[in-house]
Design a protein around this motif. Sequence first.
Motif, PDB file in Angstrom:
ATOM      1  N   ASP A   1       0.824  -1.223   0.000  1.00  0.00           N
ATOM      2  CA  ASP A   1       0.000   0.000   0.000  1.00  0.00           C
ATOM      3  C   ASP A   1       0.851   1.263   0.000  1.00  0.00           C
ATOM      4  O   ASP A   1       0.362   2.358   0.233  1.00  0.00           O
ATOM      5  N   LYS A   2       2.156   1.125  -0.256  1.00  0.00           N
ATOM      6  CA  LYS A   2       3.042   2.299  -0.321  1.00  0.00           C
ATOM      7  C   LYS A   2       3.590   2.466  -1.739  1.00  0.00           C
ATOM      8  O   LYS A   2       3.533   1.535  -2.542  1.00  0.00           O
ATOM      9  N   VAL A   3       4.156   3.646  -1.980  1.00  0.00           N
ATOM     10  CA  VAL A   3       4.753   3.893  -3.293  1.00  0.00           C
ATOM     11  C   VAL A   3       6.151   4.482  -3.102  1.00  0.00           C
ATOM     12  O   VAL A   3       6.332   5.462  -2.374  1.00  0.00           O
TER      13      VAL A   3
ATOM     14  N   PRO B   1       4.960  12.269  -8.154  1.00  0.00           N
ATOM     15  CA  PRO B   1       4.242  11.578  -9.233  1.00  0.00           C
ATOM     16  C   PRO B   1       2.856  11.135  -8.765  1.00  0.00           C
ATOM     17  O   PRO B   1       1.988  10.813  -9.571  1.00  0.00           O
ATOM     18  N   ILE B   2       2.670  11.166  -7.432  1.00  0.00           N
ATOM     19  CA  ILE B   2       1.399  10.755  -6.837  1.00  0.00           C
ATOM     20  C   ILE B   2       1.268  11.501  -5.512  1.00  0.00           C
ATOM     21  O   ILE B   2       2.268  11.734  -4.826  1.00  0.00           O
ATOM     22  N   GLY B   3       0.073  11.946  -5.164  1.00  0.00           N
ATOM     23  CA  GLY B   3      -0.107  12.681  -3.916  1.00  0.00           C
ATOM     24  C   GLY B   3      -0.020  11.758  -2.709  1.00  0.00           C
ATOM     25  O   GLY B   3      -0.365  10.576  -2.804  1.00  0.00           O
ATOM     26  N   GLY B   4       0.461  12.280  -1.562  1.00  0.00           N
ATOM     27  CA  GLY B   4       0.491  11.448  -0.374  1.00  0.00           C
ATOM     28  C   GLY B   4       1.406  11.968   0.714  1.00  0.00           C
ATOM     29  O   GLY B   4       1.967  13.070   0.604  1.00  0.00           O
TER      30      GLY B   4
ATOM     31  N   ILE C   1       2.693  16.238   3.803  1.00  0.00           N
ATOM     32  CA  ILE C   1       1.772  15.727   2.792  1.00  0.00           C
ATOM     33  C   ILE C   1       1.798  16.642   1.568  1.00  0.00           C
ATOM     34  O   ILE C   1       1.753  17.875   1.709  1.00  0.00           O
ATOM     35  N   PHE C   2       1.940  16.048   0.404  1.00  0.00           N
ATOM     36  CA  PHE C   2       1.960  16.812  -0.847  1.00  0.00           C
ATOM     37  C   PHE C   2       0.916  16.248  -1.792  1.00  0.00           C
ATOM     38  O   PHE C   2       0.612  15.060  -1.742  1.00  0.00           O
ATOM     39  N   SER C   3       0.410  17.111  -2.675  1.00  0.00           N
ATOM     40  CA  SER C   3      -0.496  16.580  -3.690  1.00  0.00           C
ATOM     41  C   SER C   3       0.310  16.225  -4.942  1.00  0.00           C
ATOM     42  O   SER C   3       1.470  16.617  -5.086  1.00  0.00           O
ATOM     43  N   LYS C   4      -0.340  15.510  -5.835  1.00  0.00           N
ATOM     44  CA  LYS C   4       0.287  15.107  -7.093  1.00  0.00           C
ATOM     45  C   LYS C   4       0.798  16.340  -7.841  1.00  0.00           C
ATOM     46  O   LYS C   4       0.132  17.371  -7.879  1.00  0.00           O
ATOM     47  N   ASN C   5       2.004  16.237  -8.412  1.00  0.00           N
ATOM     48  CA  ASN C   5       2.660  17.300  -9.192  1.00  0.00           C
ATOM     49  C   ASN C   5       3.196  18.463  -8.354  1.00  0.00           C
ATOM     50  O   ASN C   5       3.731  19.428  -8.899  1.00  0.00           O
TER      51      ASN C   5
ATOM     52  N   LYS D   1       2.922   7.342   1.326  1.00  0.00           N
ATOM     53  CA  LYS D   1       1.630   6.695   1.557  1.00  0.00           C
ATOM     54  C   LYS D   1       0.599   7.467   0.738  1.00  0.00           C
ATOM     55  O   LYS D   1       0.272   8.618   1.062  1.00  0.00           O
ATOM     56  N   PRO D   2       0.106   6.883  -0.369  1.00  0.00           N
ATOM     57  CA  PRO D   2      -0.746   7.653  -1.288  1.00  0.00           C
ATOM     58  C   PRO D   2      -2.052   8.094  -0.641  1.00  0.00           C
ATOM     59  O   PRO D   2      -2.647   7.374   0.163  1.00  0.00           O
ATOM     60  N   THR D   3      -2.486   9.297  -0.992  1.00  0.00           N
ATOM     61  CA  THR D   3      -3.771   9.809  -0.554  1.00  0.00           C
ATOM     62  C   THR D   3      -4.889   9.129  -1.341  1.00  0.00           C
ATOM     63  O   THR D   3      -5.926   8.793  -0.798  1.00  0.00           O
ATOM     64  N   ASP D   4      -4.629   8.980  -2.633  1.00  0.00           N
ATOM     65  CA  ASP D   4      -5.632   8.385  -3.519  1.00  0.00           C
ATOM     66  C   ASP D   4      -4.920   7.372  -4.410  1.00  0.00           C
ATOM     67  O   ASP D   4      -4.202   7.734  -5.331  1.00  0.00           O
ATOM     68  N   LYS D   5      -5.121   6.091  -4.073  1.00  0.00           N
ATOM     69  CA  LYS D   5      -4.369   5.040  -4.764  1.00  0.00           C
ATOM     70  C   LYS D   5      -4.607   5.011  -6.268  1.00  0.00           C
ATOM     71  O   LYS D   5      -3.765   4.548  -7.030  1.00  0.00           O
ATOM     72  N   SER D   6      -5.760   5.501  -6.698  1.00  0.00           N
ATOM     73  CA  SER D   6      -6.071   5.413  -8.126  1.00  0.00           C
ATOM     74  C   SER D   6      -5.217   6.392  -8.963  1.00  0.00           C
ATOM     75  O   SER D   6      -5.121   6.251 -10.170  1.00  0.00           O
TER      76      SER D   6
END
Lengths: 424, 135
Positions: free
Chosen positions: B27-29, B77-80, B55-59, B110-115
């Motif tokens: 569940d991590k990236v 590359p992914i928010g989290g 915590i950062f958002s995508k981009n 740890k992604p905020t939104d896995k999708s």
Amino acid sequence: MPQESRKTLLNHWHRSHGANMGIFSGYDMPLWYGMGVKEEHLAVLTRAGLFDTSHMAGLIVSGPDSLVFLNWMFTKDLTRCLGLKTKPLVPGRCAYGAFLDENGHVVDDSIIFQLTDDRYMVYVNAGMGDTIARHLNAHRRDRDVQIKDLTGKIGKIDLQGPLAAKVLKKVIKEPEKVLADMIYFKFKGNFDMDDDSGEPVYFKGGTPVLISRTGYTGEFGFEIFMTPEKMVGIWETILDAGKSFGVIPCGLAARDSLRAGAVLPLSHQDIGAWPYINNPWRFSLPFDDEQKHFTKKFLGDSALLNLKDPEYTYPFVGFDLRKISGGGKALVFIEGKEMPVGTVLTCVTDMGIGRHEGRIYSVAGPELPENFKPGGLSCGFIKVNKKLTTGQILELKDRRQIKVEVVEDIRPNRTAHKPMKQML
Amino acid sequence: MKEIHELIIPEDLLFAEDHEWARQENDKVRVGISDYAQDQLGDIVYVEFPEPGQIFSKNEPFGSIESVKAVSELYMPIGGEILEINKALDDYPDLINKSPNDQGWLILVKPTDKSEIKSLMKKNAYMEMLKGLEV
């Protein structure tokens, strides 16, 4: 790569030997090769490196009025630049200075090589051959001189580093005779053209070259000039002979960090369209002993001595290797003050130096403190609107911020001036 | 400079347009920069990291990477949430040059939104993009 980028004759060699290429002054040039910039920078400090510098431009100025004309156009006083600034330039010697316009702004910087009594080679930056030819022609009036732009007609390779003479010894004819008296800013030989002056210098294969004890790294070494068709051969011969000494090809990125650490300006970045004064390159202006007046008249001189709002250029060194942007994009602040006092001209990392207990050391020694290994320091030049003193702490800011110190000199223990007998 | 066919681009990495990669680990990236990016930047000398817990958002920029050539921003590359940073890079930033896809990783997220990870490019798409960058 844009269509219009120009190539040197070594372009294919660079590309087929893993160079990371980039465009510099319109030329497609190697930035670094496979070993990386750091290794190339350190090679020049401790062994030697080989640079393709044939993107630079050369002109020949000849005729009875050459000296009078060049001395009017150039900042250095060519009639008193040798010895203790009392003797004129002579064939076989060269001098550094700048070409200015009426406002005292820099058109380009240059090394002028005196070939014969009335014949000079003027070496300028990449792409500047035509600009300088036009600048000279615009100011020649009725003087009896010929100006010939040789852009693309001269090959140039720089061999720089403390082992340079040892390498050259293996590849040139009569090396002892050629090298023994090669003091700093002396040159020998020629590369045919219509010039049979001076003592010829040949590579072992018979190629005539002009070798000059100059360079742009602050380290001991040579600039080697030849006809373009001989360049690839000479390049490979030197690399081959240098292999056992650890000589490697070096790109423009290492050249940039080496020259900045040696307090040498990059034309159109550290010197440019502003008055050429109050900078670390005062030695190239013809100041008299009192340091107030000039020893000659030259184009731009009165503008330099009558400035309304003078600006000042200083070298700086950081406290670690972090950089900020150069090219005027980052601002300079006196520690704790809110108004910027200027901009950052150059900021690079000299990977060969480090700080230990307030002192800067180079990997090239001589004596490094125990268990201390220089890890690199940011350095470069700032241009500010007020006089600063050495030791002043500044903050340089773009989207981040670094702390630096105004200094007189950057990389210690440079080898450029070392006596030849220690280097053979 | 590496030719595209010389680049090491593992199948299990997903790529952003700014050349960051993301590798799903349960569940991590894990995030790093691509072989192409390190080759373009040259010798990496310093990495500026975020603090774990941020915590950062995508981009969004989460730090910077400094080569001998320049300083470049790093983008998520992914928010989290930042779970871990690669402390080894403090002493050995050149691990990014030597092993961009493994030992030279930058952060564990740890992604905020896995999708969100689905929007990243697979190997083939990334290689197509790189070919477009070469003129």
